[in-house]
Structure formats: C-alpha cells, structure tokens
Design a protein around this motif. Structure first.
Motif, PDB file in Angstrom:
ATOM      1  N   ARG A 129       0.824  -1.213   0.000  1.00 30.24           N
ATOM      2  CA  ARG A 129       0.000   0.000   0.000  1.00 30.24           C
ATOM      3  C   ARG A 129       0.855   1.260   0.000  1.00 30.24           C
ATOM      4  N   ILE A 130       1.872   1.310   0.853  1.00 27.82           N
ATOM      5  CA  ILE A 130       2.614   2.573   1.010  1.00 27.82           C
ATOM      6  C   ILE A 130       3.745   2.734  -0.001  1.00 27.82           C
ATOM      7  N   LEU A 131       4.219   1.649  -0.599  1.00 30.33           N
ATOM      8  CA  LEU A 131       5.326   1.754  -1.555  1.00 30.33           C
ATOM      9  C   LEU A 131       4.847   2.316  -2.892  1.00 30.33           C
ATOM     10  N   ARG A 132       5.703   3.134  -3.481  1.00 25.87           N
ATOM     11  CA  ARG A 132       5.447   3.607  -4.831  1.00 25.87           C
ATOM     12  C   ARG A 132       5.681   2.481  -5.829  1.00 25.87           C
ATOM     13  N   PRO A 133       5.131   2.588  -7.041  1.00 26.19           N
ATOM     14  CA  PRO A 133       5.492   1.620  -8.076  1.00 26.19           C
ATOM     15  C   PRO A 133       7.007   1.551  -8.238  1.00 26.19           C
ATOM     16  N   THR A 134       7.549   0.355  -8.288  1.00 27.65           N
ATOM     17  CA  THR A 134       8.983   0.013  -8.318  1.00 27.65           C
ATOM     18  C   THR A 134       9.648   0.193  -6.958  1.00 27.65           C
ATOM     19  N   GLY A 135       8.873   0.525  -5.889  1.00 30.95           N
ATOM     20  CA  GLY A 135       9.447   0.627  -4.554  1.00 30.95           C
ATOM     21  C   GLY A 135       9.978  -0.714  -4.074  1.00 30.95           C
ATOM     22  N   VAL A 136      10.983  -0.667  -3.204  1.00 30.74           N
ATOM     23  CA  VAL A 136      11.699  -1.862  -2.760  1.00 30.74           C
ATOM     24  C   VAL A 136      11.373  -2.167  -1.299  1.00 30.74           C
ATOM     25  N   LEU A 137      11.063  -3.430  -1.041  1.00 34.09           N
ATOM     26  CA  LEU A 137      10.835  -3.930   0.319  1.00 34.09           C
ATOM     27  C   LEU A 137      11.906  -4.961   0.658  1.00 34.09           C
ATOM     28  N   VAL A 138      12.582  -4.768   1.787  1.00 36.81           N
ATOM     29  CA  VAL A 138      13.545  -5.740   2.303  1.00 36.81           C
ATOM     30  C   VAL A 138      12.941  -6.355   3.556  1.00 36.81           C
ATOM     31  N   MET A 139      12.850  -7.680   3.596  1.00 32.37           N
ATOM     32  CA  MET A 139      12.240  -8.366   4.733  1.00 32.37           C
ATOM     33  C   MET A 139      13.175  -9.443   5.261  1.00 32.37           C
ATOM     34  N   LYS A 140      13.550  -9.297   6.533  1.00 30.67           N
ATOM     35  CA  LYS A 140      14.362 -10.318   7.187  1.00 30.67           C
ATOM     36  C   LYS A 140      13.437 -11.390   7.763  1.00 30.67           C
ATOM     37  N   CYS A 141      13.848 -12.663   7.661  1.00 29.50           N
ATOM     38  CA  CYS A 141      13.033 -13.741   8.199  1.00 29.50           C
ATOM     39  C   CYS A 141      13.916 -14.938   8.521  1.00 29.50           C
ATOM     40  N   GLN A 142      13.324 -15.915   9.193  1.00 30.87           N
ATOM     41  CA  GLN A 142      14.077 -17.110   9.577  1.00 30.87           C
ATOM     42  C   GLN A 142      13.153 -18.313   9.624  1.00 30.87           C
ATOM     43  N   ASP A 143      13.637 -19.441   9.147  1.00 28.83           N
ATOM     44  CA  ASP A 143      12.919 -20.695   9.303  1.00 28.83           C
ATOM     45  C   ASP A 143      13.007 -21.146  10.760  1.00 28.83           C
ATOM     46  N   LYS A 144      12.166 -22.094  11.154  1.00 28.41           N
ATOM     47  CA  LYS A 144      12.143 -22.488  12.561  1.00 28.41           C
ATOM     48  C   LYS A 144      11.614 -23.904  12.710  1.00 28.41           C
ATOM     49  N   VAL A 145      11.892 -24.470  13.865  1.00 32.12           N
ATOM     50  CA  VAL A 145      11.291 -25.729  14.284  1.00 32.12           C
ATOM     51  C   VAL A 145      10.510 -25.459  15.554  1.00 32.12           C
ATOM     52  N   SER A 146       9.268 -25.905  15.600  1.00 39.11           N
ATOM     53  CA  SER A 146       8.432 -25.720  16.788  1.00 39.11           C
ATOM     54  C   SER A 146       7.666 -27.000  17.057  1.00 39.11           C
ATOM     55  N   SER A 147       7.795 -27.518  18.281  1.00 35.36           N
ATOM     56  CA  SER A 147       7.132 -28.773  18.677  1.00 35.36           C
ATOM     57  C   SER A 147       7.433 -29.895  17.688  1.00 35.36           C
ATOM     58  N   GLY A 148       8.684 -29.925  17.241  1.00 37.47           N
ATOM     59  CA  GLY A 148       9.126 -30.994  16.348  1.00 37.47           C
ATOM     60  C   GLY A 148       8.724 -30.829  14.900  1.00 37.47           C
ATOM     61  N   LYS A 149       8.086 -29.700  14.554  1.00 41.09           N
ATOM     62  CA  LYS A 149       7.632 -29.475  13.179  1.00 41.09           C
ATOM     63  C   LYS A 149       8.443 -28.376  12.524  1.00 41.09           C
ATOM     64  N   GLN A 150       8.828 -28.609  11.274  1.00 42.33           N
ATOM     65  CA  GLN A 150       9.568 -27.614  10.502  1.00 42.33           C
ATOM     66  C   GLN A 150       8.616 -26.558   9.938  1.00 42.33           C
ATOM     67  N   TYR A 151       8.998 -25.301  10.085  1.00 46.05           N
ATOM     68  CA  TYR A 151       8.282 -24.195   9.455  1.00 46.05           C
ATOM     69  C   TYR A 151       9.270 -23.468   8.549  1.00 46.05           C
ATOM     70  N   ILE A 152       9.134 -23.668   7.240  1.00 47.17           N
ATOM     71  CA  ILE A 152      10.049 -23.059   6.267  1.00 47.17           C
ATOM     72  C   ILE A 152       9.476 -21.692   5.898  1.00 47.17           C
ATOM     73  N   MET A 153       9.660 -20.757   6.820  1.00 41.74           N
ATOM     74  CA  MET A 153       8.975 -19.468   6.745  1.00 41.74           C
ATOM     75  C   MET A 153       9.371 -18.651   5.523  1.00 41.74           C
ATOM     76  N   HIS A 154      10.632 -18.762   5.091  1.00 39.25           N
ATOM     77  CA  HIS A 154      11.032 -17.918   3.958  1.00 39.25           C
ATOM     78  C   HIS A 154      10.286 -18.322   2.685  1.00 39.25           C
ATOM     79  N   CYS A 155       9.886 -19.593   2.581  1.00 40.95           N
ATOM     80  CA  CYS A 155       9.086 -20.028   1.426  1.00 40.95           C
ATOM     81  C   CYS A 155       7.659 -19.499   1.534  1.00 40.95           C
TER      82      CYS A 155
END
Length: 204
Positions: A129-155
C-alpha cells in the motif's frame, strides 16, 4: 567486501544491507523502518537511519509508535522499506518468567505459527500500500522448528509476497557463527538453524 564482489551469503547483516542498498536502492538509504526496535541495523553508522522509524512498542528516542500493519503513511508514498519482524511463536509459561524468553518479551511474540504468518501477510499488504510503483521492500526472516515441526517461513513469505503482487529481486543468507542453545533444545530431532534470510522484493 572481498574483491568488490556482492555475494548471496555473509556473516554480517550490515554487509548484506550495504549490498542491498548498493544494488537496489540508489538513494543509499531506506526511507522506512516500521520495526525499528533499538536500531541494531544502524548502530555503527554504516547504514543510514531511515527517515521514518516506528515500532509497536518504541524503545529508542525519535521512534514513532505505530503498528507495521497499519502505518500513518499515504498510499504509494515510499520508495524503500526494511522490515525485521519476530520469527518465533509461543504461548508457553516461560513468557511469565523474568529470565525466560528474553527475545520474545523484547520484540513481541505471536501465540502460534498461524498468527505469525498472518502478521507477515498483513505487513506485506501494508508495504504494498505505502510503496510507490517500483518501490523496494527488504524483509528479514528465519525458518524455525516448533514442537518438532519444521516451518520453512522464507518459502511462505515468498508465496505471500508473490500473491500480493511483489516481484522477487534477490535473496541473501545471513550465517551465524554461534547460537544460544537452551538445555531443553539439546535433545535434537532436526538440524539447528544457523542462518536467516533477507528477501528483496519490488512493487511491480
């Protein structure tokens, strides 16, 4: 920067952010950081502090109080934005302890992974919403394991960003030399995560 080569991996998030600015943000600085916390991205001064900084619970002077899912900024008014959201989720009793879950209590925590994914989805929509056309978003993230389950968050984030309409420009991997490991984490069933990611998206 060895031989002037920009690489997809680094042990330094400062180096990765410098590379991203060099490749994709010709102004040389990010305009908005709505998850500023204590400003660790900018501590050394190598990465200029953004013009607009906010957080849901500000912890530094000059940081506005705002939710990254609903920012007091006009539509299509921003050229670049960097986001570092929480990546853990828990509703465990350790949140009540003064010495437990320090990271979660400092940065905020979602109750479960579904709530965490909803936070990412809503933040991506607000960035669009706030970015102009061609605006750039950088998002940091990390995959995780919780209660024995894999969460491939970056995907998951990749899929949600594409669904919103973002174009993928790049993906950087931040390597960690060390991780804090609690006693209860030593009975491993999966590989310990020693890396996180910086996605680079463009509003196409």
């Amino acid at each position: 920067m060895q031989d002037g080569v920009i690489k997809s991996v680094s042990y330094s998030q400062e180096e990765i952010l410098q590379w991203i600015l060099r490749l994709y943000v010709p102004e040389g600085h990010f305009e908005v950081d709505p998850t500023f916390s204590k400003g660790n991205f900018y501590k050394s001064g190598a990465i200029p502090k953004p013009e607009y900084c906010s957080d849901i619970l500000p912890q530094a002077d000059g940081v506005a109080r705002a939710d990254c899912r609903s920012l007091p900024l006009e539509d299509s008014s921003v050229g670049s934005m960097v986001v570092d959201l929480p990546f853990l989720a828990t509703s465990g009793a350790s949140l009540e302890k003064s010495d437990g879950n320090i990271i979660n209590r400092r940065f905020g925590v979602c109750k479960n992974e579904a709530e965490l994914l909803e936070l990412y989805k809503d933040t991506l929509a607000e960035a669009w919403r706030i970015l102009r056309p061609t605006g750039v978003l950088v998002m940091k993230c990390q995959d995780k394991v919780s209660s024995g389950k894999q969460y491939i968050m970056h995907c998951d984030i990749y899929t949600m960003a594409r669904d919103v309409g973002f174009e993928v420009l790049d993906l950087f991997v931040l390597l960690a030399k060390n991780r804090l490991i609690a006693d209860w984490q030593r009975n491993q069933k999966h590989a310990r995560k020693y890396h996180s990611y910086f996605w680079v998206f463009r509003k196409s």
